[in-house]
Scaffold this motif. Structure first.
Motif, PDB file in Angstrom:
ATOM      1  N   ILE A  68       0.839  -1.201   0.000  1.00 41.79           N
ATOM      2  CA  ILE A  68       0.000   0.000   0.000  1.00 41.79           C
ATOM      3  C   ILE A  68       0.873   1.249   0.000  1.00 41.79           C
ATOM      4  N   THR A  69       0.337   2.305  -0.597  1.00 39.94           N
ATOM      5  CA  THR A  69       1.119   3.526  -0.803  1.00 39.94           C
ATOM      6  C   THR A  69       1.622   4.113   0.513  1.00 39.94           C
ATOM      7  N   GLU A  70       0.809   4.043   1.532  1.00 37.15           N
ATOM      8  CA  GLU A  70       1.165   4.670   2.819  1.00 37.15           C
ATOM      9  C   GLU A  70       2.370   4.004   3.476  1.00 37.15           C
ATOM     10  N   GLY A  71       2.649   2.765   3.079  1.00 41.58           N
ATOM     11  CA  GLY A  71       3.801   2.066   3.650  1.00 41.58           C
ATOM     12  C   GLY A  71       3.379   0.812   4.389  1.00 41.58           C
ATOM     13  N   TYR A  72       4.363  -0.046   4.665  1.00 44.82           N
ATOM     14  CA  TYR A  72       4.137  -1.304   5.398  1.00 44.82           C
ATOM     15  C   TYR A  72       3.705  -0.933   6.824  1.00 44.82           C
ATOM     16  N   THR A  73       2.506  -1.387   7.189  1.00 42.30           N
ATOM     17  CA  THR A  73       1.899  -0.885   8.429  1.00 42.30           C
ATOM     18  C   THR A  73       2.781  -1.057   9.674  1.00 42.30           C
ATOM     19  N   VAL A  95       1.989   8.780  10.082  1.00 43.62           N
ATOM     20  CA  VAL A  95       3.294   8.756   9.404  1.00 43.62           C
ATOM     21  C   VAL A  95       3.137   8.014   8.085  1.00 43.62           C
ATOM     22  N   ILE A  96       3.785   8.497   7.063  1.00 49.06           N
ATOM     23  CA  ILE A  96       3.784   7.833   5.757  1.00 49.06           C
ATOM     24  C   ILE A  96       5.225   7.453   5.418  1.00 49.06           C
ATOM     25  N   ILE A  97       5.400   6.256   4.899  1.00 53.09           N
ATOM     26  CA  ILE A  97       6.736   5.815   4.476  1.00 53.09           C
ATOM     27  C   ILE A  97       6.969   6.272   3.033  1.00 53.09           C
TER      28      ILE A  97
END
Ligand SMILES: Cc1ncc(COP(=O)(O)O)c(C=O)c1O
Length: 395
Positions: A68-73, A95-97
């Protein structure tokens, strides 16, 4: 160049002088203080080898599939918890990766800046930030960095009172290229100015955790009660730049817009790399790892300064950073750091001339940046000796 095939945005953009200097590193005889890379001596290669193998064995499908775009949870949660513990962000913030800290600068510019918008940058500043704002045709306004950070009197009197500023780009801690840290007073005042003159602050903080002496200074973001700060961080200097993992936090609407833009840029940051980073920071002692890096950089910084104190002419002045990877040297105005650079390369020593770190790269600057993190001790001693002779040859 009316007939250029290139867009208005990129027509005048040229590869950074720093990148050009990378070519010189191929010459094994050159002692380079020009790079900005962390030392491979602190890369946890053995640990990462085991982690990568286990990931392919146990989580291969996850690692190789779209993410997913937001990053690995779990990694997002780890970074968020860390930032909350450090007091940088609040529990309610996300927070976004990203793919390196560099991507945060790009996404931030993309969502906030129209062509011609005014962006205040520190003088000197990080070449990757400057080139990013150039690529959006923003109008960069340089504001000098003083020994305690950006010159805020100038910013207010000569910039904010005269033109509308959309964004201030601040590398407030162990700045690249100067090594300077903005003091707490100035951080508070910058926030007050942001509120008074209605602008955003991009606080770019890839070096904040690399402190080897002195006391921590609160991040600008930690004191931001009005949601003015977009905070950027990175694992590049604390774990590995090759993994390309950065992160940001910002107010909800800006964050969401940046996520949409990330979707069209690279969909997401490679899952494999995120899994590797996550397993390292959770299965090993990440703080102890950072401490080891700090010890190494502190020693190299002290060695370079000692050599400069002993060998550089007394008219050279330079910063004495408490963290990070760089220091900045100023010479009297009659010196031209581009000429010094050319002569330096002939004598087999390289550094970054000041012009590369400035808005107006065509102007003559007498200052230059030195990196100490990635050079063997004996070469620091030898290289500073050569550089001292090069400087003296221009007297
Ligand atoms: C001030 C600053 N910001 C951002 C970056 C980008 O780092 P990365 O994209 O590797 O996280 C760097 C790298 O040198 C830097 O010095």
């Amino acid at each position: 160049m009316a007939n250029s095939i290139f867009s208005d945005k990129t027509r005048d953009l040229s590869g950074s002088a720093i990148r050009a200097t990378f070519k010189l590193l191929a010459d094994p005889e050159i002692i380079s203080f020009a790079g900005g890379a962390p030392s491979p001596d602190v890369f946890p290669k053995k640990e990462l080898e085991v982690i990568a193998r286990d990931i392919f064995r146990e989580k291969g499908n996850l690692a190789l599939q779209y993410g997913i775009t937001e990053g690995y949870t779990p990694l997002r949660d780890f970074v968020k918890d860390r930032l909350v513990k450090q007091g940088v962000i609040k529990e309610s913030e996300q927070v976004i990766i990203t793919t390196g800290g560099q991507q945060v600068i790009d996404l931030c510019a993309k969502v906030l800046l129209n062509e011609g918008d005014n962006v205040v940058v520190e003088a000197p500043s990080f070449v990757g930030g400057l080139n990013c704002f150039r690529s959006y045709n923003a109008n960069m306004i340089p504001v000098n960095v003083q020994p305690d950070g950006m010159d805020l009197d100038y910013l207010e009197e000569e910039v904010l009172k005269k033109v509308k500023v959309k964004l201030v780009y601040a590398i407030a801690t162990f700045q690249n290229p100067s090594g300077i840290t903005m003091n707490t007073e100035k951080r508070k005042r910058l926030l007050a100015l942001a509120d008074k003159y209605d602008f955003f602050i991009l606080e770019d903080n890839p070096y904040g955790e690399l402190r080897y002496k002195g006391e921590d200074v609160p991040t600008i973001k930690s004191m931001d009660t009005k949601n003015r700060v977009i905070y950027a961080g990175s694992f590049s200097k604390t774990l590995s730049p090759g993994l390309r993992i950065g992160f940001f936090s910002a107010r909800e609407d800006i964050l969401e817009k940046m996520v949409v833009c990330k979707q069209v840029t690279d969909v997401h940051t490679p899952v494999l790399n995120q899994l590797i980073a996550y397993d390292f920071v959770t299965k090993h002692d990440y703080d102890a790892h950072i401490k080891r890096s700090c010890e190494l950089y502190g020693k190299k910084n002290a060695l370079m300064l000692k050599c400069m104190d002993e060998m550089f002419p007394t008219y050279c002045t330079y910063t004495r950073p408490e963290g990070g990877l760089f220091l900045w040297c100023d010479l009297p105005e009659k010196f031209d750091s581009q000429l010094l650079f050319k002569k330096g390369v002939e004598k087999k020593v390289a550094f970054v001339p000041g012009s590369s770190c400035m808005v107006d790269q065509a102007q003559k600057y007498s200052s230059f940046r030195l990196n100490f993190s990635n050079t063997a001790d004996e070469n620091i001693i030898k290289g500073i000796g050569i550089l001292a002779d090069v400087i003296k040859s221009f007297e």
